[in-house]
Scaffold this active site. Sequence first.
Site, PDB file in Angstrom:
ATOM      1  N   HIS A 129       0.758  -1.079   0.121  1.00 16.76           N
ATOM      2  CA  HIS A 129      -0.263   0.568   0.279  1.00 16.76           C
ATOM      3  C   HIS A 129       0.707   0.769   0.168  1.00 16.76           C
ATOM      4  CE1 HIS A 129      -3.710   1.693   1.532  1.00 16.76           C
ATOM      5  NE2 HIS A 129      -3.093   2.930   1.236  1.00 16.76           N
ATOM      6  N   HIS A 139       1.538   5.553  -1.796  1.00 17.07           N
ATOM      7  CA  HIS A 139       0.844   6.621  -2.426  1.00 17.07           C
ATOM      8  C   HIS A 139       2.241   7.686  -2.961  1.00 17.07           C
ATOM      9  CE1 HIS A 139      -2.976   6.873  -1.414  1.00 17.07           C
ATOM     10  NE2 HIS A 139      -1.737   6.199   0.353  1.00 17.07           N
ATOM     11  N   LYS A 147      -9.414   0.226  -6.101  1.00 15.38           N
ATOM     12  CA  LYS A 147      -9.150   0.309  -4.455  1.00 15.38           C
ATOM     13  C   LYS A 147     -11.033   1.272  -4.478  1.00 15.38           C
ATOM     14  CE  LYS A 147      -7.977   1.919  -0.560  1.00 15.38           C
ATOM     15  NZ  LYS A 147      -6.654   2.848  -0.644  1.00 15.38           N
ATOM     16  N   HIS A 161     -10.297   1.605   1.523  1.00 20.08           N
ATOM     17  CA  HIS A 161     -10.319   2.295   2.919  1.00 20.08           C
ATOM     18  C   HIS A 161     -11.022   2.253   3.536  1.00 20.08           C
ATOM     19  CE1 HIS A 161      -9.188   5.761   4.484  1.00 20.08           C
ATOM     20  NE2 HIS A 161      -9.744   6.195   4.646  1.00 20.08           N
ATOM     21  N   HIS A 186      -4.824  -0.723   5.967  1.00 27.61           N
ATOM     22  CA  HIS A 186      -4.570   0.400   7.566  1.00 27.61           C
ATOM     23  C   HIS A 186      -5.385  -0.135   8.049  1.00 27.61           C
ATOM     24  CE1 HIS A 186      -6.833   2.843   4.775  1.00 27.61           C
ATOM     25  NE2 HIS A 186      -6.276   3.368   4.398  1.00 27.61           N
ATOM     26  N   ASP A 209       0.715   2.931   3.832  1.00 26.71           N
ATOM     27  CA  ASP A 209       0.618   4.197   3.173  1.00 26.71           C
ATOM     28  C   ASP A 209       1.616   5.043   3.094  1.00 26.71           C
ATOM     29  OD1 ASP A 209      -2.160   5.516   3.335  1.00 26.71           O
ATOM     30  OD2 ASP A 209      -2.336   5.461   5.178  1.00 26.71           O
TER      31      ASP A 209
HETATM   32  C1  NCD Z   1      -3.483   9.513   2.683  1.00 24.86           C
HETATM   33  C2  NCD Z   1      -2.936  10.141   1.157  1.00 24.86           C
HETATM   34  O1  NCD Z   1      -3.057  11.059   1.074  1.00 24.86           O
HETATM   35  O2  NCD Z   1      -3.533   9.685  -0.671  1.00 24.86           O
HETATM   36  N1  NCD Z   1      -3.805   9.915   3.543  1.00 24.86           N
HETATM   37  C3  NCD Z   1      -3.942   9.085   4.405  1.00 24.86           C
HETATM   38  O3  NCD Z   1      -3.919   9.418   5.284  1.00 24.86           O
HETATM   39  N2  NCD Z   1      -3.371   8.069   4.550  1.00 24.86           N
HETATM   40  C4  NCD Z   1      -5.116   8.250   1.863  1.00 24.86           C
HETATM   41  C5  NCD Z   1      -5.335   7.432   2.333  1.00 24.86           C
HETATM   42  O4  NCD Z   1      -4.658   6.216   2.331  1.00 24.86           O
HETATM   43  O5  NCD Z   1      -6.321   6.921   3.487  1.00 24.86           O
HETATM   44 ZN    ZN Z   2      -3.134   4.911   1.213  1.00 24.83          ZN
END
Ligand code: NCD
Ligand code: ZN
Length: 344
Positions: free
Chosen positions: A12, A14, A97, A134, A172, A245
């Site tokens: 996971h 970003h 997702k 999520h 998460h 995450d």
């Molecule tokens: C994530 C993001 O910034 O893209 N933020 C987070 O707080 N985890 C989005 C997500 O996974 O909820």
């Molecule tokens: Zn995330």
Amino acid sequence: MHLTITRPDDWHLHLRDGAAMADVVGATAAVFARAIVMPNLQPPVTSVGQAIGYRKRILAALPPESAFEPLMTLYLTDLTPLDEVRRARDAGVVGFKLYPAGATTNSDAGVTDFDRVAPTIEAMERCGLVLLVHGEVTDPTVDIFDREKVFIDRVLDPLLARHQGLRVVFEHVTTRDAVDFVRASPPRIGATITPQHLLLNRNDLLVGGIRPHNYCLPVLKREGHRQALVTAATGGDPRFFLGTDSAPHGRSTKETSCGCAGCFSAHAALAFYAEVFEAAGELERLEAFASFHGADFYGLARNQDQVTLVKDPQVVPSSYGFGDDEVVPLRAGEEIKWRVERVD
Ligand code: NCD
Ligand code: ZN
């Protein structure tokens, strides 16, 4: 002290896009063999064509010798065409997702109507694609600390009952309730656990001043929940696996009157997990959590190469470059105990 384990994957992650992505992708690619890349760009990655383009941009930003493999996901919306599911499978996309609309960063295009997306989810079930969830409700009357627990009862449990063959990752997880739910579920349900939810509780967000760089969603919970997560992660149950995450945001969008959710942890992700496992007296179980359980869940081969961690305390830099801004990493200016010494 050294610890050598099979090379891990991040289930996971970003990465963002453009110059910001190019600044952060190397930290993950230096340690992890593969990562599942989240589709919540602006605009979101909703089609196979967009995912292919995004994947190419990620690969182009890597050092030439890197063999890092980004695993792509699509963003499920109320309007995802049924055919997109088959196209996704054929293109090697690993899953969709599901963001309940408005739940987190860039989730406005998320799902508002679960009846409407049921046929799309059925197609995923038939194609063997995974639904990555999520798990928070967006009902404004539900307290933010209860949104994960309420999601289980209102959304996840009925979803799993409706789609009996669907493989789901509860992303998460942050509460004892989620841990208990996953434990009581069949093996088609997995869950990722982040370093920040294993290391921090809500005091780390709110005591002695508000700490925007510890703010993420789902929000940090009380200590008892953190302990339940540590027990789940370090307990050897194959349904729990590593998903950082890591969610970088520019400093200026975090240190402001309405700051973004997301913690950047890619700079030291494996070191954070090693610290948690060591503190729990379960270092020998780190490898399965980081390198086996996720690959097995997704039906992918385990990695062949290895990483060696060394216990060698370092101070985390106060920031890293992030496009035309900078990103403040998890534990900035403080010490981390482990570092990755080599990959071979
Ligand atoms: C994530 C993001 O910034 O893209 N933020 C987070 O707080 N985890 C989005 C997500 O996974 O909820
Ligand atoms: Zn995330």
